[in-house]
Scaffold this motif. Sequence first.
Motif, PDB file in Angstrom:
ATOM      1  N   GLU A   9      -8.986  -2.548   2.946  1.00 41.42           N
ATOM      2  CA  GLU A   9      -8.344  -2.808   4.310  1.00 41.42           C
ATOM      3  C   GLU A   9      -7.336  -3.959   3.952  1.00 41.42           C
ATOM      4  O   GLU A   9      -6.064  -3.750   4.471  1.00 41.42           O
ATOM      5  CB  GLU A   9      -9.222  -3.593   5.000  1.00 41.42           C
ATOM      6  N   ALA A  10      -7.083  -4.875   2.830  1.00 41.95           N
ATOM      7  CA  ALA A  10      -6.268  -5.809   2.666  1.00 41.95           C
ATOM      8  C   ALA A  10      -5.019  -4.928   1.819  1.00 41.95           C
ATOM      9  O   ALA A  10      -3.717  -5.179   2.449  1.00 41.95           O
ATOM     10  CB  ALA A  10      -6.499  -6.903   1.746  1.00 41.95           C
ATOM     11  N   ILE A  11      -5.143  -4.053   1.001  1.00 45.75           N
ATOM     12  CA  ILE A  11      -3.996  -3.194   0.513  1.00 45.75           C
ATOM     13  C   ILE A  11      -3.652  -2.401   1.508  1.00 45.75           C
ATOM     14  O   ILE A  11      -2.391  -2.400   1.558  1.00 45.75           O
ATOM     15  CB  ILE A  11      -4.761  -2.533  -0.629  1.00 45.75           C
ATOM     16  N   THR A  70      -3.234   6.009   1.897  1.00 43.56           N
ATOM     17  CA  THR A  70      -3.682   4.733   0.973  1.00 43.56           C
ATOM     18  C   THR A  70      -3.086   4.799  -0.100  1.00 43.56           C
ATOM     19  O   THR A  70      -3.053   5.647  -0.900  1.00 43.56           O
ATOM     20  CB  THR A  70      -5.157   4.787   0.842  1.00 43.56           C
ATOM     21  N   HIS A  81      -9.390   4.559   5.494  1.00 46.99           N
ATOM     22  CA  HIS A  81      -8.376   4.060   6.240  1.00 46.99           C
ATOM     23  C   HIS A  81      -8.175   4.720   7.594  1.00 46.99           C
ATOM     24  O   HIS A  81      -7.218   4.218   8.259  1.00 46.99           O
ATOM     25  CB  HIS A  81      -7.123   4.015   5.072  1.00 46.99           C
ATOM     26  N   ALA A 121     -13.329  -4.547   2.054  1.00 46.99           N
ATOM     27  CA  ALA A 121     -12.433  -5.607   2.391  1.00 46.99           C
ATOM     28  C   ALA A 121     -11.172  -5.474   1.605  1.00 46.99           C
ATOM     29  O   ALA A 121      -9.930  -5.731   2.060  1.00 46.99           O
ATOM     30  CB  ALA A 121     -13.151  -6.914   2.179  1.00 46.99           C
ATOM     31  N   GLU A 122     -11.192  -5.136   0.286  1.00 46.85           N
ATOM     32  CA  GLU A 122     -10.185  -4.800  -0.507  1.00 46.85           C
ATOM     33  C   GLU A 122      -9.330  -3.715   0.105  1.00 46.85           C
ATOM     34  O   GLU A 122      -7.747  -3.737  -0.036  1.00 46.85           O
ATOM     35  CB  GLU A 122     -10.486  -4.952  -2.129  1.00 46.85           C
ATOM     36  N   GLY A 128      -5.730   1.038  -3.171  1.00 46.71           N
ATOM     37  CA  GLY A 128      -6.573   1.303  -2.162  1.00 46.71           C
ATOM     38  C   GLY A 128      -7.637   2.292  -2.216  1.00 46.71           C
ATOM     39  O   GLY A 128      -8.738   2.218  -1.903  1.00 46.71           O
ATOM     40  N   ALA A 156      -3.346  -2.657   4.831  1.00 45.47           N
ATOM     41  CA  ALA A 156      -2.381  -3.669   5.473  1.00 45.47           C
ATOM     42  C   ALA A 156      -1.075  -4.097   5.060  1.00 45.47           C
ATOM     43  O   ALA A 156      -0.194  -3.979   6.025  1.00 45.47           O
ATOM     44  CB  ALA A 156      -3.440  -5.057   6.089  1.00 45.47           C
ATOM     45  N   THR A 157      -1.165  -4.449   3.800  1.00 45.18           N
ATOM     46  CA  THR A 157      -0.072  -4.604   3.284  1.00 45.18           C
ATOM     47  C   THR A 157       0.991  -3.398   3.264  1.00 45.18           C
ATOM     48  O   THR A 157       2.316  -3.481   3.616  1.00 45.18           O
ATOM     49  CB  THR A 157      -0.117  -4.864   1.786  1.00 45.18           C
TER      50      THR A 157
END
Length: 141
Positions: free
Chosen positions: A83-85, A66, A122, A80-81, A70, A87-88
Motif C-alpha cells: 500500500e505504501a509503495i 503496481t 492494489h 502495508a508495504e 510492490g 500510494a507513492t
Amino acid sequence: MILSTIGYESATLPEMIGKLRSAGVEVVVDIRAVAASRRAGFSKTMLRASLAAEGIGYEHLRGLGTPKPGREAARKGRIAELEAIFATHMTSPEAQDALAHAIARERPTALLCFEACATGCHRRIVAELIRYATRCEVRHL
C-alpha cells in the motif's frame, strides 16, 4: 454505476468470463503493470481476443499497475508495504493520467489483476479511488 474488480489467480479463463458476463461487465480494464501471464489465456493479446469474442471490451492501463517492489511485497503478504509503495506510485503523472481515464468510464467496467482476493491487491485501492471520485458502487467478483 457499479464498478467491479476481478482477479484471475484461481480461475480459468472461461470461469472468469462467466463471472464478468453474469455481472454485466462490458469492458475489462487491465491494471497490471505487465500484462503478461504464465497462465494460459491471460496474457494481453489472448485475453483481449477472448473477451472480444464474448462481446467484452479490453483496455490495458499500465499506469495503474503496481511497481515491481510492490508486487514483491504483495507476493510475500506484506500488504502495508504494498500500500505504501502503491500510494507513492499513484502520485506519478502516468498513474494520475491512467486514473483519470479509468474514472471517465461510463460503461459497466471491471478492473482486472492477478490476485484472487481483492484485500491483498492494489485493485482494491484503485477501485476505492474511483468510488471516491464517482460515488459508484464497488463489488469484488
